[in-house]
Design an enzyme around this catalytic site. Sequence first.
Site, PDB file in Angstrom:
ATOM      1  N   TYR B  18       0.814  -1.227   0.000  1.00 45.02           N
ATOM      2  CA  TYR B  18       0.000   0.000   0.000  1.00 45.02           C
ATOM      3  C   TYR B  18       0.845   1.275   0.000  1.00 45.02           C
ATOM      4  O   TYR B  18       1.740   1.436   0.827  1.00 45.02           O
ATOM      5  CB  TYR B  18      -0.980  -0.015   1.184  1.00 45.02           C
ATOM      6  CG  TYR B  18      -1.812  -1.278   1.161  1.00 45.02           C
ATOM      7  CD1 TYR B  18      -2.736  -1.497   0.135  1.00 45.02           C
ATOM      8  CD2 TYR B  18      -1.615  -2.291   2.105  1.00 45.02           C
ATOM      9  CE1 TYR B  18      -3.461  -2.678   0.064  1.00 45.02           C
ATOM     10  CE2 TYR B  18      -2.348  -3.478   2.047  1.00 45.02           C
ATOM     11  CZ  TYR B  18      -3.263  -3.666   1.019  1.00 45.02           C
ATOM     12  OH  TYR B  18      -3.964  -4.829   0.937  1.00 45.02           O
ATOM     13  N   ASP B  19       0.495   2.184  -0.931  1.00 50.63           N
ATOM     14  CA  ASP B  19       1.206   3.460  -1.073  1.00 50.63           C
ATOM     15  C   ASP B  19       0.499   4.589  -0.347  1.00 50.63           C
ATOM     16  O   ASP B  19       1.113   5.588   0.012  1.00 50.63           O
ATOM     17  CB  ASP B  19       1.263   3.877  -2.553  1.00 50.63           C
ATOM     18  CG  ASP B  19       1.901   2.820  -3.406  1.00 50.63           C
ATOM     19  OD1 ASP B  19       2.850   2.175  -2.904  1.00 50.63           O
ATOM     20  OD2 ASP B  19       1.441   2.627  -4.545  1.00 50.63           O
TER      21      ASP B  19
END
Lengths: 300, 300
Positions: B18-19
């Site tokens: 996840y960014d």
Amino acid sequence: MAARLSLKGDYESLLEKYDTWLFDCDGVLWQGDRLIEGVVDVLELLRSRKKSVMFVTNNATKSRRSYKTKFDKLGVQAHVDEIFGSAFASAAYISSVLKLQKDKKVYVIGMAGMEEELREEGISYLGGTSSEDNTLEPFTLANWTPDPSVGAVLCGLDTSINYTKLSKAFAYLRRDPSVAFLVSNEDSTYPTAEGLLPGAGSISAPLRFALGKDPVAIGKPNSTMLECIKAKHDYDPKRTIMVGDRLNTDIEFGKNGGLATLLVLTGITQETEITGPNASPIVPDYVTSSLGDLRILIPS
Amino acid sequence: MAARLSLKGDYESLLEKYDTWLFDCDGVLWQGDRLIEGVVDVLELLRSRKKSVMFVTNNATKSRRSYKTKFDKLGVQAHVDEIFGSAFASAAYISSVLKLQKDKKVYVIGMAGMEEELREEGISYLGGTSSEDNTLEPFTLANWTPDPSVGAVLCGLDTSINYTKLSKAFAYLRRDPSVAFLVSNEDSTYPTAEGLLPGAGSISAPLRFALGKDPVAIGKPNSTMLECIKAKHDYDPKRTIMVGDRLNTDIEFGKNGGLATLLVLTGITQETEITGPNASPIVPDYVTSSLGDLRILIPS
């Protein structure tokens, strides 16, 4: 379908059929502070025909005694014993059904009339009109010591509703599931001479929502109110009629108690709600425009 | 079933996947005024790994600016642009989605933070913190002239809630069905350091009950809040994770938006609500005890 009364014979047959007449007040006898035309004459007619007359109101802001003052002011004859308010019924429920121990207290969201009825039943209470809880100052649990003797929360219409009262009532109910959650009535709106305002049911709505739990409701249409009347005046349901202006309180109340029902159109319910495709599923036995219509039976 | 994170590899894989990391605040970063251990280090870690970090709160009592002050006070790094509150989202909804005409006003049940966000969007309002409407004096429609320019009622948590505000809001909504009925969020309770108090959903409950009508709700779990974030920061839902402590707001919000979800147990949700026969039907993708657990990834 409801029978629409119009002829003298319709009204005469009603008088012959029913010995006990229960009346809602606001929207039936008066609108706010304005008496509905003919009401005094019709009540006198009923009394002269030896009918039992009783007044059944969900308004919990007034005690029976202060209700009596309103009857007097408008020139309507009534005895305190003939008046049943939801504040009185709530106090009777707390002592007779809930059997709250004498060392326990009720936390009140409500007004002076509710406190008066609790006092008359010898029930101790907190909140209500106390200056401590009638404030818009911020409320924090850090500065508050709950009273461990609170055994019930009773909520009615309270025009001084505020976050302190809601928070305390919520805290009492949340901490201890044995604390009873009672509401005087569930009327969503409150009729005034100038229009509708939020009613007792709306005032208790924050507690229902925060707790995710429904209260025990005392007033019309619940049978608790009728049991309260029955305890004082025995009546034969088959010969008793409930007269009201609201389908979901008055008429439903009569139906729940196995009484006949007469809807008048001087209050909340409009003609369009009882006829046509969008009519309510709650159907009264009889309909007339106004309680004053019964004057047709008064000998001139 | 939710994946329970415990090993270093579990957390490392989360960082790789996840960014964009969306965080609820109360119960995740802090509890009332107490910072949760390790939060500052974990947020620094995320920023050092080039993650986008955003804060998504339903609390509508504070503007983004006053929220920023809270972050500063607790020593948590945050930019105003990274903070999304339901007061801000409500104001954005009124101007961008509802497109309320500039000569129209909003009647506010809410606090200074909500007013600040409305002002920033150039929206005129009434009610709120005005001294006229912050009173426990009796309210009567007879002494009140409604403002015909009111086009919406916006209700959030208001610890100065009172009968005058409820009555005016009810009257505006009842008189004209075209007046929009909006609530900043529907949280039933509001967490404080000492325990729960009634939340924004409970404050708007009287209006729902009196009107028999549900409002448009802006905050989590509704997608309106996410659209508001998307308008400012574009993100790939597949590479975005929502971290929260409430199943029916935070986790549902993430799921509604197609995001991954991480539940922490430092707030509302208890272990018993996610395991066993009475577990909630809302299942997060991941569970960890505290956001501070991610410190396991910080090189010593």
